[in-house]
Design an enzyme around this catalytic site. Structure first.
Site: not given
Ligand SMILES: NC(=O)c1ccc[n+]([C@@H]2O[C@H](COP(=O)([O-])OP(=O)(O)OC[C@H]3O[C@@H](n4cnc5c(N)ncnc54)[C@H](O)[C@@H]3O)[C@@H](O)[C@H]2O)c1
Length: 307
Positions: A149, A173, A86, A146
Site C-alpha cells: 500500500r 498491523h 481491527r 502494508d
Molecule cells: N492480515 C491482513 O492484512 C488482512 C487483510 C484483509 C482481511 N483480513 C482479515 O481476514 C479475515 C477474512 O476476511 P474476508 O474479507 O475474507 O471475510 P469474509 O467474511 O468474506 O470471509 C470470512 C469467511 O470465514 C468463514 N468462517 C467463519 N468462521 C469459520 C470457522 N470457524 N471455520 C471456517 N471458516 C469460518 C466465513 O463463513 C466466511 O466465509 C477477516 O478477519 C479480515 O479482517 C486480514
C-alpha cells in the site's frame, strides 16, 4: 504442495484463485458454510481450461480433507465494517481461531500456518499457542500488504510505476505501524530527498489507514485483492524456497532488542518457514517506535487469555 485455505470468504477465495493461476500447488478450500467452498472450487475448476492452469482444488466442510497440508492459510473470521477497528474483532475472531486450530492442526502436524484473520498480530500469537507448532512455522501476513500500500501511494504521489518504488513497514498491523522513510527509495533515490516532511507523513498516515479507506468505500467487508496478492507472495517464497526477506509477523527472539512477542519484522522465508529475522539499520526513533508497537501487541496478547 498441498495448500489449505481456511475460510472461503473474499480473502480465502481470491487466495485460492491466485495459487491456482500461479501453479503453486494443490488447494483445499474449507469453510463452515455448506456449499460455499464446494461451489467456489467448482467455479475455479471451470476456469481452468480458459486460464490454462491445473484444476487441482477441492472445496469442503470436512477437516479430514485438509490432512497432510504443507501450508495452511487461515482467513476464517469476521472482517471489519465501517467505523470498526481491527481490535474490535478480537473476541469473535479469537473463538474462531481456536476452533480452526483445534480442527486443522492434528491432521497437518508439519504444516506452516500463515495467519491472516484480524487483529493480525494477536491472532498469530493465538494460533502459535493453540497449535503448539514451532514458532518458525507460524507467522502472519500484514507487512507485505502494508508495504505494498505504501509503495502504491508513493508511486501515485510521484507519478512513477509502483515497480520503481521500494518501501517497507514494520511493527503492528494497525495504528502502531512503523514506516521507515530512510529505507524507502524511488528509482534508487531515498524518498526523503523527493518529498517534504508533510508529504511523507501524509503518505504514512494513508498507509496506516489503508485498510479503513477500502472498508469505508466498500461499506460492507474489507479489502481482498491486495491481501490475497500479499499472501500468495509469501506462499511463493515457501513453495519455491526463495529465502527472500519479506516483512511479516514473526516471533522475536532478541532481534531489535525485542523478545517473546509476535511483531512485524523483515524475515527470510523458505521451505522451513521463517529462516531468520533481518535486522535493518534503524535509528533511535525508529527503534523506539518498533519497541512501542511490540509492547502494545504484548499487552493485547495478555488480554487474549480473558476472551
Ligand atoms: N492480515 C491482513 O492484512 C488482512 C487483510 C484483509 C482481511 N483480513 C482479515 O481476514 C479475515 C477474512 O476476511 P474476508 O474479507 O475474507 O471475510 P469474509 O467474511 O468474506 O470471509 C470470512 C469467511 O470465514 C468463514 N468462517 C467463519 N468462521 C469459520 C470457522 N470457524 N471455520 C471456517 N471458516 C469460518 C466465513 O463463513 C466466511 O466465509 C477477516 O478477519 C479480515 O479482517 C486480514
Amino acid at each position: 504442495m498441498k495448500i489449505t485455505v481456511v475460510g472461503s470468504g473474499f480473502v480465502g477465495q481470491t487466495t485460492a484463485m491466485r495459487v491456482l493461476e500461479k501453479g503453486l500447488g494443490e488447494v483445499c478450500l474449507i469453510d463452515i458454510i455448506e456449499g460455499k467452498p464446494q461451489g467456489l472450487a467448482l467455479d475455479l475448476k471451470e476456469a481452468a481450461p480458459v486460464e490454462g492452469y491445473e484444476p487441482s482444488i477441492t472445496g469442503t466442510n470436512d477437516y479430514a480433507d485438509t490432512a497432510g497440508s504443507d501450508i495452511v492459510v487461515i482467513t476464517a473470521g469476521f472482517p471489519r465494517q465501517p467505523g470498526m477497528s481491527r481490535m474490535d474483532l478480537l473476541g469473535k475472531n479469537a473463538a474462531i481461531m481456536r476452533d480452526v486450530i483445534a480442527n486443522v492442526a492434528p491432521g497437518s502436524p508439519d504444516a506452516i500456518l500463515i495467519v491472516v484473520s484480524n487483529p493480525l498480530d494477536e491472532m498469530t500469537s493465538l494460533a502459535a499457542d493453540a497449535s503448539g507448532f514451532p514458532k518458525r512455522r507460524v507467522f502472519g501476513m500484514a507487512g507485505v500488504l502494508d508495504s505494498a500500500r505504501l509503495r502504491f501511494f508513493i508511486a501515485e504521489e510521484l507519478g512513477v510505476p509502483p515497480s520503481e518504488v521500494e518501501a517497507i513497514t514494520l511493527g503492528s498491523h494497525g495504528d502502531a505501524m512503523v514506516a521507515l522513510p530512510r529505507h524507502a527509495t524511488v528509482g534508487g533515490r531515498p524518498l526523503p530527498e523527493l518529498v517534504d516532511e508533510a508529504t511523507l507523513e501524509r503518505l504514512f498516515q494513508r498507509t496506516r489507514d489503508g485498510g479503513a479507506e477500502v472498508v469505508a468505500l466498500l461499506k460492507s467487508g474489507s479489502a481482498y485483492y491486495a491481501p490475497s496478492a500479499s499472501i500468495v507472495a509469501m506462499i511463493r517464497a515457501i513453495v519455491k524456497d526463495t529465502k527472500e526477506a519479506l516483512p511479516l509477523c514473526a516471533w522475536t527472539s532478541g532481534e531489535y532488542g525485542i523478545s517473546d512477542v509476535y511483531l512485524g519484522v523483515p524475515a527470510t522465508l523458505g521451505r522451513a518457514g521463517v529462516e531468520g529475522i533481518v535486522e535493518l539499520d534503524l535509528n533511535e526513533d525508529e527503534l523506539a517506535r518498533l519497541r512501542d508497537a511490540a509492547e502494545g501487541i504484548r499487552a493485547k496478547c495478555a488480554d487474549l487469555a480473558n476472551v
